[in-house]
Motif scaffolding. Sequence first.
Motif, PDB file in Angstrom:
ATOM      1  N   VAL A 161      -1.181   9.525  10.161  1.00 45.08           N
ATOM      2  CA  VAL A 161      -2.562   9.229  10.571  1.00 45.08           C
ATOM      3  C   VAL A 161      -2.805   7.743  10.789  1.00 45.08           C
ATOM      4  CG1 VAL A 161      -3.468  11.304   9.477  1.00 45.08           C
ATOM      5  CG2 VAL A 161      -3.444   9.164   8.196  1.00 45.08           C
ATOM      6  N   GLY A 162      -1.758   6.916  10.643  1.00 47.96           N
ATOM      7  CA  GLY A 162      -1.857   5.494  10.959  1.00 47.96           C
ATOM      8  C   GLY A 162      -2.338   4.610   9.830  1.00 47.96           C
ATOM      9  N   LEU A 163      -2.031   4.982   8.590  1.00 49.31           N
ATOM     10  CA  LEU A 163      -2.416   4.163   7.435  1.00 49.31           C
ATOM     11  C   LEU A 163      -1.185   3.572   6.762  1.00 49.31           C
ATOM     12  CD1 LEU A 163      -5.090   6.430   5.725  1.00 49.31           C
ATOM     13  CD2 LEU A 163      -5.488   4.399   7.097  1.00 49.31           C
ATOM     14  N   ASP A 164      -1.430   2.617   5.864  1.00 47.73           N
ATOM     15  CA  ASP A 164      -0.373   2.023   5.059  1.00 47.73           C
ATOM     16  C   ASP A 164      -0.112   2.938   3.864  1.00 47.73           C
ATOM     17  OD1 ASP A 164       1.463   0.380   3.821  1.00 47.73           O
ATOM     18  OD2 ASP A 164      -0.055  -0.954   2.980  1.00 47.73           O
ATOM     19  N   GLY A 165       1.007   3.640   3.895  1.00 48.69           N
ATOM     20  CA  GLY A 165       1.331   4.584   2.835  1.00 48.69           C
ATOM     21  C   GLY A 165       1.618   3.915   1.509  1.00 48.69           C
ATOM     22  N   GLU A 166       2.202   2.737   1.531  1.00 46.57           N
ATOM     23  CA  GLU A 166       2.552   2.057   0.279  1.00 46.57           C
ATOM     24  C   GLU A 166       1.312   1.676  -0.517  1.00 46.57           C
ATOM     25  OE1 GLU A 166       5.586   2.017  -0.930  1.00 46.57           O
ATOM     26  OE2 GLU A 166       6.200   3.033   0.902  1.00 46.57           O
ATOM     27  N   ALA A 167       0.254   1.266   0.171  1.00 49.54           N
ATOM     28  CA  ALA A 167      -0.989   0.918  -0.533  1.00 49.54           C
ATOM     29  C   ALA A 167      -1.584   2.153  -1.197  1.00 49.54           C
ATOM     30  CB  ALA A 167      -1.986   0.302   0.434  1.00 49.54           C
ATOM     31  N   LEU A 168      -1.528   3.299  -0.504  1.00 52.72           N
ATOM     32  CA  LEU A 168      -2.054   4.530  -1.095  1.00 52.72           C
ATOM     33  C   LEU A 168      -1.193   5.004  -2.251  1.00 52.72           C
ATOM     34  CD1 LEU A 168      -3.208   6.446   2.098  1.00 52.72           C
ATOM     35  CD2 LEU A 168      -4.631   5.368   0.369  1.00 52.72           C
ATOM     36  N   VAL A 169       0.119   4.841  -2.136  1.00 52.82           N
ATOM     37  CA  VAL A 169       1.007   5.218  -3.239  1.00 52.82           C
ATOM     38  C   VAL A 169       0.744   4.331  -4.452  1.00 52.82           C
ATOM     39  CG1 VAL A 169       3.431   5.278  -3.984  1.00 52.82           C
ATOM     40  CG2 VAL A 169       2.781   6.261  -1.792  1.00 52.82           C
ATOM     41  N   ALA A 170       0.487   3.047  -4.223  1.00 54.87           N
ATOM     42  CA  ALA A 170       0.158   2.151  -5.334  1.00 54.87           C
ATOM     43  C   ALA A 170      -1.136   2.605  -6.015  1.00 54.87           C
ATOM     44  CB  ALA A 170       0.028   0.714  -4.836  1.00 54.87           C
ATOM     45  N   ARG A 171      -2.111   3.042  -5.225  1.00 55.95           N
ATOM     46  CA  ARG A 171      -3.346   3.574  -5.809  1.00 55.95           C
ATOM     47  C   ARG A 171      -3.070   4.858  -6.582  1.00 55.95           C
ATOM     48  NH1 ARG A 171      -8.027   3.889  -1.525  1.00 55.95           N
ATOM     49  NH2 ARG A 171      -8.910   5.075  -3.250  1.00 55.95           N
ATOM     50  N   TYR A 172      -2.185   5.706  -6.036  1.00 51.27           N
ATOM     51  CA  TYR A 172      -1.825   6.945  -6.733  1.00 51.27           C
ATOM     52  C   TYR A 172      -1.174   6.616  -8.075  1.00 51.27           C
ATOM     53  CZ  TYR A 172       0.564  11.265  -7.902  1.00 51.27           C
ATOM     54  OH  TYR A 172       1.025  12.369  -8.568  1.00 51.27           O
ATOM     55  N   ASP A 173      -0.237   5.656  -8.067  1.00 54.94           N
ATOM     56  CA  ASP A 173       0.436   5.268  -9.309  1.00 54.94           C
ATOM     57  C   ASP A 173      -0.548   4.711 -10.328  1.00 54.94           C
ATOM     58  OD1 ASP A 173       2.931   6.071  -8.451  1.00 54.94           O
ATOM     59  OD2 ASP A 173       3.494   4.093  -7.700  1.00 54.94           O
ATOM     60  N   ALA A 174      -1.496   3.918  -9.871  1.00 58.54           N
ATOM     61  CA  ALA A 174      -2.483   3.350 -10.783  1.00 58.54           C
ATOM     62  C   ALA A 174      -3.346   4.447 -11.409  1.00 58.54           C
ATOM     63  CB  ALA A 174      -3.362   2.346 -10.049  1.00 58.54           C
TER      64      ALA A 174
END
Length: 164
Positions: A88-101
Amino acid sequence: MTIGKSSDRENAMPSVEPTDDVVQAADAPSIGRVLSTARIDAGLTVDQVSTATRVRVPIVHAIEEDDFARCGGDFYARGNIRLIARAVGLDGEALVARYDAAHGGPPAARRPATQLIDSGPIKVPRRGRPNWAAAMVAAIVAVVALIGFNLVSGKGGHGTTGSA
């Protein structure tokens, strides 16, 4: 001031002001909402995202509803978030970091590959056991040789003389 007693001011807990990161994390939309909004903004359906990422449709729906239990574990949830974000054109790493947090932090540090290998002596198979593969090959060769000998010598059961 009295001796042996402390004032209420000294016993009071110091107030902790929330940091900007905590305030931003609380105000930010959830991972599922971010992915859902980005998918809709990209003009994609859940079926199209599922086809592009090979993530099953029910799992895409579950992630968009912030239900990561359907993914099968944190490892798969991280991978699915990355795939859907990329689609969908987003930065997956930033979302994964949020998931980890939100879900207990990143995976444990990995051990180097040298620690995973048992460095003990190489075990050589014992020589006392029979080699059944060689015995089977020898038996097949013997049967083929016997059939060939019978065909060549003319004792194959098919005589050249006719019977009445």
